[in-house]
Design a protein around this motif. Sequence first.
Motif, PDB file in Angstrom:
ATOM      1  N   GLU A   1     -12.523  68.959  14.823  1.00 40.47           N
ATOM      2  CA  GLU A   1     -13.695  69.009  13.946  1.00 40.47           C
ATOM      3  C   GLU A   1     -14.018  70.457  13.557  1.00 40.47           C
ATOM      4  O   GLU A   1     -14.214  70.763  12.380  1.00 40.47           O
ATOM      5  N   LEU A   2     -14.053  71.338  14.579  1.00 42.55           N
ATOM      6  CA  LEU A   2     -14.389  72.748  14.306  1.00 42.55           C
ATOM      7  C   LEU A   2     -13.408  73.384  13.342  1.00 42.55           C
ATOM      8  O   LEU A   2     -13.762  74.310  12.607  1.00 42.55           O
ATOM      9  N   SER A   3     -12.155  72.917  13.352  1.00 43.02           N
ATOM     10  CA  SER A   3     -11.142  73.547  12.497  1.00 43.02           C
ATOM     11  C   SER A   3     -11.441  73.296  11.022  1.00 43.02           C
ATOM     12  O   SER A   3     -10.847  73.934  10.159  1.00 43.02           O
TER      13      SER A   3
ATOM     14  N   PHE B   1     -10.165  71.909   4.075  1.00 38.42           N
ATOM     15  CA  PHE B   1      -8.912  72.422   4.627  1.00 38.42           C
ATOM     16  C   PHE B   1      -8.774  73.934   4.480  1.00 38.42           C
ATOM     17  O   PHE B   1      -7.675  74.472   4.621  1.00 38.42           O
ATOM     18  N   ASP B   2      -9.888  74.618   4.192  1.00 42.90           N
ATOM     19  CA  ASP B   2      -9.812  76.063   3.935  1.00 42.90           C
ATOM     20  C   ASP B   2      -9.104  76.825   5.041  1.00 42.90           C
ATOM     21  O   ASP B   2      -8.271  77.689   4.782  1.00 42.90           O
TER      22      ASP B   2
ATOM     23  N   LEU C   1      -5.429  76.275   4.890  1.00 38.87           N
ATOM     24  CA  LEU C   1      -4.828  76.982   3.758  1.00 38.87           C
ATOM     25  C   LEU C   1      -4.719  78.471   4.067  1.00 38.87           C
ATOM     26  O   LEU C   1      -3.727  79.124   3.753  1.00 38.87           O
ATOM     27  N   ARG C   2      -5.779  78.985   4.735  1.00 34.98           N
ATOM     28  CA  ARG C   2      -5.784  80.398   5.100  1.00 34.98           C
ATOM     29  C   ARG C   2      -4.630  80.711   6.061  1.00 34.98           C
ATOM     30  O   ARG C   2      -3.988  81.757   5.974  1.00 34.98           O
ATOM     31  N   LEU C   3      -4.344  79.755   6.983  1.00 36.16           N
ATOM     32  CA  LEU C   3      -3.229  79.930   7.913  1.00 36.16           C
ATOM     33  C   LEU C   3      -1.926  80.156   7.168  1.00 36.16           C
ATOM     34  O   LEU C   3      -1.116  81.015   7.536  1.00 36.16           O
TER      35      LEU C   3
ATOM     36  N   ALA D   1      -8.437  75.980  14.179  1.00 37.50           N
ATOM     37  CA  ALA D   1      -7.307  75.492  13.380  1.00 37.50           C
ATOM     38  C   ALA D   1      -5.991  75.947  14.007  1.00 37.50           C
ATOM     39  O   ALA D   1      -5.025  75.191  14.080  1.00 37.50           O
ATOM     40  N   MET D   2      -5.960  77.208  14.498  1.00 33.18           N
ATOM     41  CA  MET D   2      -4.750  77.692  15.181  1.00 33.18           C
ATOM     42  C   MET D   2      -4.492  76.881  16.447  1.00 33.18           C
ATOM     43  O   MET D   2      -3.349  76.590  16.786  1.00 33.18           O
TER      44      MET D   2
END
Lengths: 309, 282
Positions: free
Chosen positions: A51-53, A69-70, A73-75, A281-282
């Motif tokens: 959720e936090l991601s 999905f920002d 996408l940044r990843l 996200a990582m």
Amino acid sequence: MTTTLSTTGRRASTRRRTDRRLGGRRANLLYVPALILFALFTVYPLLKGVELSFTNWNGFSPRSSYVGFDNYLRLLHDANVRKTLANTLIYGVGSTLVQQILGLGLALALDRAMRGRNLARAIIYLPALVSPVVMGTMYYLFFQYNNGVLNDVTGWFGGEKVAWLSSANTALIIVVMVNSLQFVGVSMIIYLAGLQSIPWMYTEAAMLDGADAWQRFRYITLPLLQPAFATSIVLNLIGGLKLFDVIKVLTGGGPGYATNSLSTFISVTYFDAQSAGYASAMGVVLFLLIVVFTIAANTALNRRRMEEM
Amino acid sequence: MKRQGVARPRRVRVGRAAIGAFVVVIVLIQVMPFYVTLTTALKPKTDLSSRLSLPSGGIHWKNFSLAIADGHILSSIGNSAVVTVATTVIVCVFGALAAYPLARRRTRTNSLVLLGILGLMMIPPLSVLVPLYSLLNQMGGINTYWGVVLVLANMQLPLAIFLYANFIRGLPASIEEAARVDGANLIQVLVHIVFPMLKPVTATVVILTSVATWNEYALSVYLLTDPTKQTIAPAISSFFSVQSSNLGAASAASLLAVLPILVVYLFLQQYFIKGMVAGAEK
């Protein structure tokens, strides 16, 4: 047909009776305490992390909003993440390779009668019991620029001093080597146990048939070691992909971001850069990476075992 | 099996020498870090001789007193002892309890539960760092022993449950059934019959859990930031970064951290290796 049915029926009823005698369904209550711990400290954080991601939370503010999905996408566009991902794979695959080669070699050597065999095994295994943090500190004494053991030794032969840990390439190799050497004893012991489970009569039969040492190794030892290969490779892959402690102590992820693994980069992103959403996200990527590698390695190694049988 | 009295061909002798040399080299490589750390710890900061050489001007003990006074190394060892014992006890008790129904009642639900628990072993601690840290923060568990103990017990439990379940499956159920028929309840059966039989596998679980907990760093470093609560691995790393100009003191601290494990390993070496094999063969 009817007999089979009645036997299975009887077996099922025996099982039910046994089950009732052993406490029946209420016995399941015994695993509830463990499940509560897992739910609280592993499953909830895992789901919460997903959720936090999808948020831009900074890690401490009570406010955050969903950003879709920002973060993912940044990843994709983050050069540091690409480097980190490559490093993580190098740590995972590199350590696994080194540990299989050395571990299997040592197991084969120490499986035969040899003076001091038990002492050698005990010493080779010893570093696996030491905290990787301590191991990193110890190896720093070797690779330090001034007064480091390696530079002293090359100095005796008239070599120039090398900044081992300040160059990305050598630092990566050093991290892989330190991690591999620390846990090579684990692989060795897994392979030793595998070798000892091979019945002597197979080897004996092959010798009687005139197979030479290489043929015996290739057609008896290697196929029968498949379970040991699967265990050791999966264990080393997981250990290498989630590598954290050694990197923190030995290089701190540097120079720059050159030796970060996903694990160390997550902690930097969360605590130093205060991008909790991005770090989550990582975390999801790291989790998926390990799941995919574990399942792939397990399937590949078990399939091979089936084919060879 | 023995080929006595046969003169070995030269090729075999060369091969044996090469194998012996390979083992000796690896053994030396594995000993070197300990040796170099010892020589560094026993020399003053001003001694710039190679770390491979032994201290020349007498043994210098000051690094150890520095590690104890400035690095809080002894109190960190005490903290690690508290956390390790508490975590190991929880893992053994919860693990043995959970394994019993999973081993004895092999229903579809229980197979799924066991499979799920095994799956938990794959989750890397850092992948859940963010939510775990903020959860403990909300619970008031940062910088508390119970916080870190519960988190680490939760990490070590899957392997323990797996080992216990495997072991219990290998025990005959008939004694337990007989006791039940005679009127013992489930708790009595567990306490008087099952638990006493679990001693060998408990030795394995204790070794694996306590070594992993003693050495744990990745989560402890964030969950215990208060220097008076810190366990040994985070204490070493922060002392190391503070003392980067005095590696003798950092070396002394490292040796103190390793000593307890070294002593236990010396006496229980066979158990460690057996436990390792049992833990790995999942």
